[in-house]
Design an enzyme around this catalytic site. Structure first.
Site, short mmCIF file in Angstrom:
data_model
loop_
_atom_site.label_atom_id
_atom_site.label_comp_id
_atom_site.label_asym_id
_atom_site.label_seq_id
_atom_site.Cartn_x
_atom_site.Cartn_y
_atom_site.Cartn_z
N ASP A 27 8.90 3.08 5.61
CA ASP A 27 7.47 3.91 4.75
C ASP A 27 7.28 5.48 5.04
OD1 ASP A 27 5.09 3.44 3.03
OD2 ASP A 27 3.87 2.44 4.63
N GLY A 30 6.66 9.01 0.66
CA GLY A 30 6.23 9.90 -0.36
C GLY A 30 5.61 11.26 0.55
N ARG A 31 4.83 11.14 1.22
CA ARG A 31 3.92 11.83 2.50
C ARG A 31 4.72 12.56 2.87
NH1 ARG A 31 1.29 7.11 5.34
NH2 ARG A 31 2.96 5.85 4.29
N HIS A 44 12.77 9.91 -0.29
CA HIS A 44 13.59 8.97 -0.53
C HIS A 44 14.52 9.66 -0.41
CE1 HIS A 44 10.42 6.58 -2.17
NE2 HIS A 44 9.93 7.23 -3.34
N GLU A 74 6.62 -5.10 -5.86
CA GLU A 74 5.36 -4.57 -6.36
C GLU A 74 6.02 -3.16 -6.78
OE1 GLU A 74 5.74 -6.74 -3.23
OE2 GLU A 74 5.41 -8.17 -4.36
N TRP A 76 7.62 -1.77 -8.75
CA TRP A 76 8.18 -1.40 -9.49
C TRP A 76 7.04 -0.61 -10.37
CZ3 TRP A 76 13.37 -2.25 -11.68
CH2 TRP A 76 14.00 -2.89 -10.76
N ARG A 78 5.82 1.61 -9.39
CA ARG A 78 5.52 3.17 -9.28
C ARG A 78 6.01 4.29 -10.59
NH1 ARG A 78 6.91 4.86 -3.48
NH2 ARG A 78 5.76 2.94 -2.61
N LEU A 138 27.47 -4.84 12.97
CA LEU A 138 26.35 -4.75 12.53
C LEU A 138 26.12 -4.99 10.74
CD1 LEU A 138 22.98 -3.20 13.16
CD2 LEU A 138 24.16 -2.58 11.24
N SER A 207 3.35 -6.25 4.21
CA SER A 207 4.21 -5.99 2.79
C SER A 207 4.46 -7.16 2.35
CB SER A 207 3.92 -4.70 2.65
OG SER A 207 3.20 -3.90 2.91
N GLU A 218 8.64 -9.51 17.39
CA GLU A 218 7.77 -8.70 17.69
C GLU A 218 7.57 -7.74 16.84
OE1 GLU A 218 5.79 -8.62 20.66
OE2 GLU A 218 7.03 -10.90 20.95
#
Ligand code: FPP
Length: 251
Positions: A27, A30-31, A44, A74, A76, A78, A138, A207, A218
């Protein structure tokens, strides 16, 4: 258990347990961009670069599965241009980063409802999966058009259909059977549930990310924006994880 370098000048002296499955809510893109007077999409792009670095560090530390929340059901809502940009990132990621990840024995997988993804996005992800399918290191697990409630709903539908078809008795439905019907059934059984969930950029919620699988995870929250999150930040999260006492409801 092993020791690993923590900061350039500091080495963790005690043995460190590396979580086998780390899940990240990436997250703050954008900020991060706004702070630099750049359009959100640049956040992004920087987020994609951060993902490559963090994946390589996680791989070097011996993490088995890294699940990253790249696009939710959710997201979509944007602006169309932003959605299109994010949908093109797997194409860019394939060309720019998959060869290096492949050379590092990383296996790429994905979870979510992919029916709605643009063809080019699906094709890039499918190529990445095919190219890396025999790798044993991984697992980089992309959650794309992923929603936890949608995942549980689709599992319930499939199980109900099996009952209707007479293949299953309701009494046979248990936690293992439900887990086997979730998107994460593509992961090795012992690594399906994240040991540690990291969310960047200061928000304190999950979210709709892996609600079934995170029952005993955790949780680690940091104010660092995702594009600034790096290998050192990952090691800080692992250090904090090592301070927790996981009891799984026991004593
Ligand atoms: C949330 O930040 C981030 C996203 C919805 C997209 C995350 C995608 C990446 C990091 C790239 C992934 C790479 C590939 C190859 C798919 P936000 O936009 O909600 O940030 P904000 O809260 O500051 O607005």
């Amino acid at each position: 258990m092993f020791t690993f370098g923590f900061k350039k000048k500091e080495t963790i002296k005690t043995a460190v347990e590396v979580p086998k499955h780390i899940a990240i809510i990436m997250d703050g893109n954008g900020r991060w961009a706004k702070k630099r007077m750049q359009p959100r999409i640049m956040g992004h792009k920087a987020g994609m670069d951060a993902l490559q670095k963090v994946t390589k560090t996680a791989s070097a530390l011996g993490v088995k599965v890294l699940t990253v929340y790249a696009f939710s059901t959710e997201n979509w809502s944007r602006p169309e241009k932003e959605v299109a940009f994010i949908m093109n990132l797997p194409v860019e990621f394939y060309d720019k980063y998959v060869p290096d990840l492949h050379a590092n024995n990383v296996k790429i997988q994905m979870i979510g409802d992919h029916s709605r993804l643009p063809e080019a996005t699906k094709a890039a992800l499918y190529k990445a999966e095919q190219k890396t399918k025999n790798n044993t290191g991984l697992i980089l697990n992309f959650a794309l058009n992923y929603g936890g409630r949608a995942e549980v709903t689709s599992a319930v539908k499939a199980i109900a259909q099996d009952v209707l078809d007479g293949k299953l008795n309701p009494g046979d439905i248990d936690e293992k059977l439900i887990g086997d019907h979730l998107y994460t059934n593509s992961l090795p059984a012992s690594f399906r549930d994240p040991d540690l969930v990291i969310r960047t950029s200061g928000e304190l919620r999950l979210s709709n990310f892996l609600p079934w699988q995170t029952a005993y995870s955790e949780l680690y929250f940091t104010d660092v924006a995702w594009p600034d999150f790096d290998g050192e930040a990952l090691q800080l999260a692992i250090k904090e994880y090592n301070r927790r006492h996981r009891r799984f409801g026991g004593v």
